[in-house]
Design a protein around this motif. Structure first.
Motif, short mmCIF file in Angstrom:
data_model
loop_
_atom_site.label_atom_id
_atom_site.label_comp_id
_atom_site.label_asym_id
_atom_site.label_seq_id
_atom_site.Cartn_x
_atom_site.Cartn_y
_atom_site.Cartn_z
N LEU A 1 0.84 -1.20 0.00
CA LEU A 1 0.00 0.00 0.00
C LEU A 1 0.87 1.25 0.00
O LEU A 1 0.59 2.21 -0.71
CB LEU A 1 -0.94 0.00 1.20
CG LEU A 1 -1.90 1.18 1.31
CD1 LEU A 1 -2.81 1.25 0.08
CD2 LEU A 1 -2.72 1.10 2.57
N ILE A 2 1.96 1.21 0.74
CA ILE A 2 2.86 2.37 0.80
C ILE A 2 3.47 2.65 -0.57
O ILE A 2 3.56 3.80 -1.00
CB ILE A 2 3.96 2.15 1.87
CG1 ILE A 2 3.32 2.18 3.25
CG2 ILE A 2 5.05 3.20 1.76
CD1 ILE A 2 4.23 1.77 4.38
N ALA A 3 3.87 1.59 -1.27
CA ALA A 3 4.44 1.77 -2.61
C ALA A 3 3.40 2.37 -3.56
O ALA A 3 3.72 3.24 -4.37
CB ALA A 3 4.95 0.45 -3.16
N LEU A 4 2.16 1.91 -3.45
CA LEU A 4 1.10 2.46 -4.29
C LEU A 4 0.83 3.93 -3.94
O LEU A 4 0.62 4.76 -4.83
CB LEU A 4 -0.18 1.63 -4.16
CG LEU A 4 -0.12 0.23 -4.77
CD1 LEU A 4 -1.35 -0.58 -4.38
CD2 LEU A 4 0.02 0.30 -6.27
N GLN A 5 0.83 4.23 -2.65
CA GLN A 5 0.62 5.62 -2.23
C GLN A 5 1.76 6.52 -2.73
O GLN A 5 1.52 7.64 -3.15
CB GLN A 5 0.53 5.69 -0.70
CG GLN A 5 -0.75 5.10 -0.16
CD GLN A 5 -0.72 4.95 1.36
OE1 GLN A 5 0.33 4.82 1.97
NE2 GLN A 5 -1.90 4.94 1.97
N ASP A 6 2.98 6.01 -2.68
CA ASP A 6 4.13 6.80 -3.11
C ASP A 6 4.15 7.03 -4.62
O ASP A 6 4.59 8.08 -5.09
CB ASP A 6 5.44 6.12 -2.70
CG ASP A 6 5.69 6.20 -1.20
OD1 ASP A 6 4.99 6.99 -0.52
OD2 ASP A 6 6.56 5.46 -0.72
N ALA A 32 -2.72 -1.66 -12.66
CA ALA A 32 -2.36 -3.08 -12.70
C ALA A 32 -1.75 -3.48 -11.36
O ALA A 32 -2.07 -4.56 -10.82
CB ALA A 32 -1.39 -3.34 -13.84
N GLN A 33 -0.90 -2.64 -10.81
CA GLN A 33 -0.31 -2.94 -9.50
C GLN A 33 -1.37 -2.92 -8.40
O GLN A 33 -1.37 -3.78 -7.52
CB GLN A 33 0.80 -1.94 -9.18
CG GLN A 33 2.02 -2.13 -10.03
CD GLN A 33 3.12 -1.14 -9.65
OE1 GLN A 33 2.90 -0.20 -8.88
NE2 GLN A 33 4.30 -1.35 -10.20
N ASP A 46 -6.31 -8.16 -5.53
CA ASP A 46 -6.54 -9.59 -5.76
C ASP A 46 -5.77 -10.44 -4.74
O ASP A 46 -6.29 -11.45 -4.26
CB ASP A 46 -6.13 -9.98 -7.18
CG ASP A 46 -7.04 -9.39 -8.24
OD1 ASP A 46 -8.13 -8.88 -7.90
OD2 ASP A 46 -6.66 -9.44 -9.44
N ALA A 47 -4.55 -10.03 -4.42
CA ALA A 47 -3.75 -10.77 -3.44
C ALA A 47 -4.39 -10.70 -2.06
O ALA A 47 -4.45 -11.71 -1.34
CB ALA A 47 -2.33 -10.23 -3.40
N LEU A 48 -4.90 -9.55 -1.69
CA LEU A 48 -5.57 -9.41 -0.40
C LEU A 48 -6.82 -10.28 -0.33
O LEU A 48 -7.09 -10.92 0.70
CB LEU A 48 -5.92 -7.95 -0.13
CG LEU A 48 -4.74 -7.02 0.14
CD1 LEU A 48 -5.20 -5.57 0.24
CD2 LEU A 48 -3.99 -7.44 1.41
N ALA A 49 -7.58 -10.31 -1.41
CA ALA A 49 -8.78 -11.17 -1.46
C ALA A 49 -8.38 -12.64 -1.37
O ALA A 49 -9.04 -13.43 -0.68
CB ALA A 49 -9.57 -10.90 -2.73
#
Length: 190
Positions: free
Chosen positions: A81-86, A168-169, A175-178
């Protein structure tokens, strides 16, 4: 009388052996259950940090647990999540620029806004690209990935193209969390 006493003792010994075997089987099942839960917890931590969880997947597979394909594909590290936020601000700037180029009209204010790359950093109402991106970023900062992705669906097509890699990320993470949630349910029921 001696034979009756021996038969009674034999019955008691057999009962104690059966009880010991049942306790041993229960302890083995508890150990297996603890190992499975620990492996799932390690996968969740790795998803949160972006680390590898290949070893935990191997443990689950060796224990006979069916591992979802998405987790196998991302075993060396999923987007955190941090990488996505960044990475979102850069992707949002590119999407906003492309969306604004597709707009017509606006005059001098639009020209200055486009040249400076100004965008809203606080969530705001509206259906223009800037408003959509501002709400998506606010949802993402709050940790609501699904809400951010839902907001981005309303973005004009030109802007969404710029977010293809980021989406995509984000989709891979969702999907991985689900998959981990489903895996947790599967492990808890064993």
């Amino acid at each position: 009388a001696l034979q009756d006493a021996l038969a009674t003792q034999r019955g008691e010994i057999e009962d104690m052996l059966a009880a010991a075997e049942a306790k041993e089987a229960s302890a083995a099942q508890d150990a297996r259950s603890t190992m499975l839960r620990g492996a799932v917890a390690q996968i969740q931590v790795a998803l949160d940090t972006g680390g590898s969880f290949a070893e935990s997947l191997t443990e689950l597979e060796q224990a006979g647990v069916a591992v979802p394909d998405i987790l196998t594909r991302l075993a060396d590290g999923a987007p955190s999540l941090i990488a996505l936020q960044d990475s979102f601000p850069d992707a949002a700037r590119a999407a906003l620029k492309t969306s604004r180029e597709a707009e017509t009209g606006g005059g001098t204010l639009k020209f200055l806004r486009d040249q400076l790359g100004v965008r809203s950093l606080e969530p705001r109402e509206g259906d223009d690209a800037d408003a959509i991106l501002s709400r998506a970023e606010a949802a993402l900062k709050a940790g609501h990935l699904a809400d951010a992705m839902a907001e981005l669906e309303a973005l004009p097509e030109d802007g969404r193209v710029e977010l293809t890699d980021w989406m995509a990320q984000a989709t891979a993470r969702a999907d991985a969390l689900a998959a981990v949630a489903a895996l947790r349910q599967q492990v808890m029921s064993k």
